[in-house]
Design a protein around this motif. Structure first.
Motif, PDB file in Angstrom:
ATOM      1  N   ASN A   1       1.588   6.830   0.925  1.00 48.24           N
ATOM      2  CA  ASN A   1       1.017   5.972   1.595  1.00 48.24           C
ATOM      3  C   ASN A   1      -0.600   5.852   0.999  1.00 48.24           C
ATOM      4  O   ASN A   1      -1.367   6.948   1.280  1.00 48.24           O
ATOM      5  CB  ASN A   1       0.893   6.186   3.180  1.00 48.24           C
TER       6      ASN A   1
ATOM      7  N   ASP B   1       0.831  -1.168   0.028  1.00 45.73           N
ATOM      8  CA  ASP B   1      -0.116   0.017  -0.161  1.00 45.73           C
ATOM      9  C   ASP B   1       0.755   1.211  -0.010  1.00 45.73           C
ATOM     10  O   ASP B   1       0.417   2.406   0.401  1.00 45.73           O
ATOM     11  CB  ASP B   1      -0.838   0.097   1.080  1.00 45.73           C
ATOM     12  N   VAL B   2       2.105   0.990  -0.582  1.00 40.55           N
ATOM     13  CA  VAL B   2       2.837   2.374  -0.678  1.00 40.55           C
ATOM     14  C   VAL B   2       3.076   2.605  -2.270  1.00 40.55           C
ATOM     15  O   VAL B   2       3.682   1.492  -2.779  1.00 40.55           O
ATOM     16  CB  VAL B   2       4.264   2.610   0.275  1.00 40.55           C
TER      17      VAL B   2
ATOM     18  N   SER C   1       2.299  11.707   2.245  1.00 39.95           N
ATOM     19  CA  SER C   1       3.375  11.682   1.069  1.00 39.95           C
ATOM     20  C   SER C   1       4.767  12.280   1.503  1.00 39.95           C
ATOM     21  O   SER C   1       4.736  13.263   2.641  1.00 39.95           O
ATOM     22  CB  SER C   1       2.833  12.409   0.077  1.00 39.95           C
TER      23      SER C   1
ATOM     24  N   THR D   1       7.172   8.930  -2.045  1.00 48.43           N
ATOM     25  CA  THR D   1       6.342   7.907  -1.814  1.00 48.43           C
ATOM     26  C   THR D   1       5.105   8.337  -1.161  1.00 48.43           C
ATOM     27  O   THR D   1       5.017   9.402  -0.590  1.00 48.43           O
ATOM     28  CB  THR D   1       7.053   7.155  -0.511  1.00 48.43           C
TER      29      THR D   1
ATOM     30  N   THR E   1       5.568   4.221  -4.760  1.00 49.54           N
ATOM     31  CA  THR E   1       6.817   4.803  -4.881  1.00 49.54           C
ATOM     32  C   THR E   1       7.006   5.365  -6.353  1.00 49.54           C
ATOM     33  O   THR E   1       6.829   4.382  -7.368  1.00 49.54           O
ATOM     34  CB  THR E   1       8.065   3.735  -4.633  1.00 49.54           C
TER      35      THR E   1
END
Ligand code: 3ON
Ligand code: FE
Length: 482
Positions: free
Chosen positions: A345, A305-306, A351, A343, A308
């Motif tokens: 979440n 759930d991140v 962020s 990044t 990048t």
């Protein structure tokens, strides 16, 4: 306590040399390259197609910005037996044909090139010339010349002759545009590209194409506000778009004083919006990150759930000082393009933005098998000096695991474009392959192609191919292996 003064760096470029690389190539050539330094890799076999502005003036009038120059395709055919054939052909767009006959500009450019005759001759003419100058997309039957302000032009991939404007079998209806940044699904080889219909709110069209460049799926989303989006990042399930905080003040454009791109106004107090569009349709999710301007993304992936996203970002829109001819622009004073990691979440929306490199870089790429996954290596063009903004003069390989870089600079005499990564088929190392980069050699006054071993960028080019002319600094290209 005062911050330490920045270390002065020796400047290894000069304006006259750099600008000489913006010389139109009016001839269309076809010859075997006979000036080759070093050793051509024996396993490099196929064609490098490059697109970029070839013609930078007409009837004694210069373009306002090189991005307004008519698209010219260069092809380097590597036969695999030590020979390389070079050809260049203009894309016969409707505008190119008409202007070649007339001997002067007949249409306005997006980046400020006006028709002769002052603002009166330009006012209320809102039809920009499609110049097909930004990138290519290949299939065995047609090569597309891409430009994000219009529809693609199809060319014969063997002869480079223009077939004509292409609406992709009707998929590009009406005013639909087709962007210049396709990305390829590593699992299926499918191409994914987009088009923006700009307005007070903007539509993003997302297209999936098969190996014959037939559209197999198409989805659309509305995003609030004006959007100028040049590139996106592809993950396994999403297309990721950065909507940078810019608005447009169209009056100078309507009244014939400025090009559309000169009317963009950066909004430093507004966030950059990050749109996550499900590749196969469905509800989009929007996140926010800091205000900045991104032309090019390196790559993106989602894990736990991140999201990048590695991108090349400018602190502000690298505004062209409206009304300023590109030859007058002081590049040192424009925002530099730097490598960042964003990044986000996806559960909380939190962020982060981290700058990975200080040096000015552009034209990034990764191994095609790492698209949508974490990558170890990113390849890009770089400025010679480690700080500040300057013309691109070298190539850089960035190791995301260690933060280390490998660099090679053609300074002081060389000025470069995008390095195209050509992976070695079947190799397991992510950086096994070649980097092909056009170099303008100011000492010779001609352009050429440098070939690097991507695992040993710092070792310098394995081979340099010298052309007979200057090819003006280009935009993007693609290698098609044989
Ligand atoms: O109203 C909208 C605004 C707008 C600007 C609608 C629109 C789609 C017609 C539009 C058009 C945009 C176009 C046609 C953009 C073309 C961009 C282009 C040709 C090139 C972009 C290059 C980007 C970079 C970062 C190049 C960097 C080059 C160097 C650092 C070295 O030379
Ligand atoms: Fe681009």
């Amino acid at each position: 306590m005062a911050a330490p003064a920045p270390q002065p760096t020796t400047r290894r470029w000069n304006r006259a040399d750099w600008l000489r690389g913006y010389t139109s190539l009016t001839e269309e050539r076809d010859y075997w390259i006979d000036d080759i330094e070093g050793n051509l890799p024996a396993d490099l076999c196929g064609t490098l197609y490059r697109n970029g502005p070839g013609l930078l003036e007409r009837g004694g009038q210069s373009v306002q910005h090189p991005f307004d120059g008519d698209g010219m395709i260069c092809a380097f055919d590597f036969t695999g037996d030590g020979r390389v054939r070079f050809r260049n052909r203009y894309v016969r767009t409707a505008g190119f044909i008409a202007e070649s006959k007339a001997g002067r500009f007949l249409q306005r450019g997006v980046f400020g090139t006006q028709k002769p005759g002052g603002w009166l001759a330009n006012a209320f003419d809102l039809q920009a010339k499609n110049i097909a100058n930004t990138n290519v997309a290949y299939s065995p039957k047609k090569l597309l010349a891409l430009w994000e302000g219009g529809k693609p032009y199809a060319l014969d991939p063997q002869t480079l002759e223009t077939i004509g404007e292409d609406d992709l079998g009707g998929a590009l209806a009406g005013n639909a545009n087709f962007a210049a940044h396709p990305h390829y699904d590593r699992r299926t080889g499918e191409m994914v590209n987009f088009g923006i219909e700009p307005g007070l709110s903007s539509t993003i069209n997302l297209y999936t194409l098969d190996a014959n460049l037939n559209v197999t799926a198409q989805h659309r989303w509305e995003v609030p506000g004006f959007a100028f989006i040049h590139d996106f990042a592809l993950t396994d399930d999403y297309a990721v778009f950065f909507q940078n905080p810019v608005t447009v003040n169209p009056l100078p454009y309507w009244f014939g004083f400025r090009g559309a791109a000169e009317c963009l106004v950066f909004q430093p107090d507004r966030p950059t919006k990050v749109h996550l569009l499900p590749r196969h349709g469905g509800r989009m999710r929007t996140y926010e990150t800091v205000a900045c301007f991104v032309f090019h993304h390196v790559n993106a992936h989602i894990a736990d759930d991140v999201l990048t996203v590695d991108s090349i970002a400018y602190e502000t829109f690298p505004s062209l000082e409206p009304g300023t001819m590109y030859r007058q622009v002081e590049i040192e004073k424009i925002a530099a393009s730097q490598l960042f990691r964003f990044t986000i979440n996806l559960k909380t929306g939190a962020s982060r933005r981290e700058r990975l490199l200080e040096r000015a870089v552009e034209f990034p790429s990764v191994h095609p098998a790492r698209v949508g996954l974490p990558h170890r290596w990113a390849f890009m063009a770089m400025a010679d000096a480690p700080t500040g903004n300057a013309p691109l003069q070298g190539v850089l390989a960035y190791n995301t695991h260690t933060g280390e870089t490998q660099t090679y600079s053609f300074a002081p005499g060389g000025y470069v474009g995008e390095p195209v990564f050509v992976p070695t088929p079947g190799a397991t190392e992510e950086n096994a392959g070649y980097l092909l980069q056009m170099v303008f050699d100011a000492r010779r006054g001609t352009s050429g192609l440098a070939i690097f071993d991507a695992r040993n960028v710092a070792g310098g080019p394995l081979a340099r191919l010298h052309l007979r002319d200057t090819v003006p600094y280009g935009l993007h290209g693609q290698f098609v292996a044989k």
